[in-house]
Design an enzyme around this catalytic site. Sequence first.
Site, PDB file in Angstrom:
ATOM      1  N   CYS A  82     -14.781 -36.263  -7.729  1.00  0.00           N
ATOM      2  CA  CYS A  82     -15.467 -37.183  -8.629  1.00  0.00           C
ATOM      3  C   CYS A  82     -16.921 -37.251  -8.177  1.00  0.00           C
ATOM      4  CB  CYS A  82     -14.827 -38.567  -8.581  1.00  0.00           C
ATOM      5  SG  CYS A  82     -15.765 -39.839  -9.460  1.00  0.00           S
ATOM      6  N   CYS A 108     -19.100 -45.149  -5.672  1.00  0.00           N
ATOM      7  CA  CYS A 108     -18.171 -46.095  -6.287  1.00  0.00           C
ATOM      8  C   CYS A 108     -17.284 -46.749  -5.240  1.00  0.00           C
ATOM      9  CB  CYS A 108     -17.316 -45.382  -7.335  1.00  0.00           C
ATOM     10  SG  CYS A 108     -15.889 -46.309  -7.903  1.00  0.00           S
ATOM     11  N   CYS A 167     -11.765 -44.931  -5.322  1.00  0.00           N
ATOM     12  CA  CYS A 167     -10.729 -43.942  -4.981  1.00  0.00           C
ATOM     13  C   CYS A 167     -11.090 -43.283  -3.652  1.00  0.00           C
ATOM     14  CB  CYS A 167     -10.606 -42.900  -6.088  1.00  0.00           C
ATOM     15  SG  CYS A 167     -10.178 -43.595  -7.691  1.00  0.00           S
ATOM     16  N   CYS A 170     -14.573 -40.831 -15.647  1.00  0.00           N
ATOM     17  CA  CYS A 170     -13.790 -41.203 -14.466  1.00  0.00           C
ATOM     18  C   CYS A 170     -12.483 -40.425 -14.477  1.00  0.00           C
ATOM     19  CB  CYS A 170     -13.503 -42.712 -14.471  1.00  0.00           C
ATOM     20  SG  CYS A 170     -12.459 -43.246 -13.098  1.00  0.00           S
ATOM     21  N   GLN A 223       0.212 -54.270 -17.258  1.00  0.00           N
ATOM     22  CA  GLN A 223      -0.010 -53.366 -16.132  1.00  0.00           C
ATOM     23  C   GLN A 223      -0.976 -52.234 -16.479  1.00  0.00           C
ATOM     24  OE1 GLN A 223       0.997 -53.607 -13.043  1.00  0.00           O
ATOM     25  NE2 GLN A 223       2.834 -54.863 -12.962  1.00  0.00           N
ATOM     26  N   TYR A 239       6.899 -65.940 -13.496  1.00  0.00           N
ATOM     27  CA  TYR A 239       5.605 -65.271 -13.618  1.00  0.00           C
ATOM     28  C   TYR A 239       5.714 -64.141 -14.645  1.00  0.00           C
ATOM     29  CZ  TYR A 239       5.626 -67.280  -8.864  1.00  0.00           C
ATOM     30  OH  TYR A 239       5.779 -68.097  -7.769  1.00  0.00           O
ATOM     31  N   GLU A 274       5.785 -68.679 -17.538  1.00  0.00           N
ATOM     32  CA  GLU A 274       4.440 -68.149 -17.295  1.00  0.00           C
ATOM     33  C   GLU A 274       3.417 -69.249 -17.572  1.00  0.00           C
ATOM     34  OE1 GLU A 274       0.989 -66.422 -16.720  1.00  0.00           O
ATOM     35  OE2 GLU A 274       2.816 -65.301 -16.279  1.00  0.00           O
ATOM     36  N   ASP A 319       7.749 -61.863  -9.901  1.00  0.00           N
ATOM     37  CA  ASP A 319       6.606 -60.949  -9.879  1.00  0.00           C
ATOM     38  C   ASP A 319       5.336 -61.794  -9.755  1.00  0.00           C
ATOM     39  OD1 ASP A 319       4.899 -58.827 -10.055  1.00  0.00           O
ATOM     40  OD2 ASP A 319       5.211 -58.439 -12.190  1.00  0.00           O
ATOM     41  N   CYS A 361       2.684 -57.046  -5.757  1.00  0.00           N
ATOM     42  CA  CYS A 361       1.453 -56.254  -5.730  1.00  0.00           C
ATOM     43  C   CYS A 361       0.718 -56.443  -4.408  1.00  0.00           C
ATOM     44  CB  CYS A 361       0.550 -56.627  -6.907  1.00  0.00           C
ATOM     45  SG  CYS A 361       0.052 -58.358  -6.930  1.00  0.00           S
TER      46      CYS A 361
END
Length: 480
Positions: A83, A89, A92, A181, A305, A334, A361, A410, A437
């Site tokens: 990239c 950036c 990544c 990108c 997501q 959630y 939620e 979650d 996450c």
Amino acid sequence: MAESRAERRARRALVEAAEGSKEEKSSKKSKSSLNAKGKSAKGKAKRPGSRRNEDKASQNRSKRPYKNPVPSARKAVDPKSPCSIMKACGGCTALNRPYKKQLAAKQAAMEELFAALCEREGISVDPIRGMGVTLGDPGKYPAPRGFRHKAATPFAPGKEGAVRCGFFERGTHKIVAVPECPVEAPGARQILNGIAREAERLHIPAFNEDKHLGLLRYAVVRCGWRTDQIMVTLVTAQRDLPHAQEFFEAVAALDPHIVTVAQNINGRPGNAILGEETRIVVGAECMRDQLLGCEFDISPTAFYQTNPQQTELLYQLAIDGMDLQQGDVLMDAYCGSGTIGLCAAKDAQDRGVGIMLLGVERNPAGIADARRNAELNGLTRNAWFMADDATDYILDAADNNERVDVLSIDPPRAGSTPEFLEAACTLKPRRITYISCNPVTQERDLHQLLDGGYRLLKITPVDMFPHTDHTETVAVLERR
């Protein structure tokens, strides 16, 4: 929003009816690499423009080249990298490392993080599930590209009325121009660059975050994975814009797959992307996508997501762990737009198993989407969604001795709360599936669940965001 007595009585009646019928970091640095410091919770605003923080175009969609990708934006180019702006950036960080080595590093980090839990329960961390491969598989490993189906940019003023866009350079608020990108869905970045060009053409000034002047702050593009639909959300400092309708229509014309253009108004100082007011200015109220055979309408502010291919894998691991049986009551805490719970309910229905789904939620927009999605998938008769805080709701459910057979969790990056977990143990669901996450906060929460009467059956890492140090995990627990 509190549930009325009538709604609660109706929901309890449904429950009763259901009873007859759920990048490389060394092992010494693994915990610090996963630390939640500086990260935003799900449902809260994330730092715009940073590849690491961005929580679906068709993979076959042709790329539409733009010959003038905002020449006024700051550039930092490395032609030898996969990239050209990778170093500037900073998102990544492992893009130039073999994917097998990336997965091995994440596996080692997860094994160290969960070592005490695994020793306590006599299990091992499952091999990490990468994109198109599981660590340990023989043969050549892929080099994942084009998997981020949500893309965003901040805008900033340039010289002589120019509108700059791209990513923030690592550790700064200087914008790096992004012609393309490699990890975003094809066409997404071209749309964002096109928005800057159209704003510049129509003399709509970009927002200056230091002086708090200007109008155009951010843009967010969501692209369908199983569909070709695209939704664009323009974030402005105020509702009124010069040449507003011409601008909105020009944005809608940037790609024939754009079905929705929304305007979100955020006049508050700070880095939060979205404000409280959102209106549709062109097209439909929602875009549509599919996960695990279910249809989902996604509104501009609802959580969905970013990597749908891995989301299907993540959700299927959780659904398999639920082991839903006839008459089960599944609580999806959630729940966002209802994706996990509805996919589980649809899977059960396809197997001839009838369950009752309760979704909770805090975000009312997410609940509105969840109710619409239940109707879209023919699940309204056995799905109930509430706009409420998950901790408050489950505490009330525990006080009222309500029945929950399977609990799906979650939570945001901060993890769950001790009060929620204590109430969950009081409810005594047969199974708990915990999608995380942030494995660091999940590891903390799992200790409380084990102390509360559960045993850990398995924990599976999933590589949701290749080329970063981010890993998600699915834990499956059973009542002892």
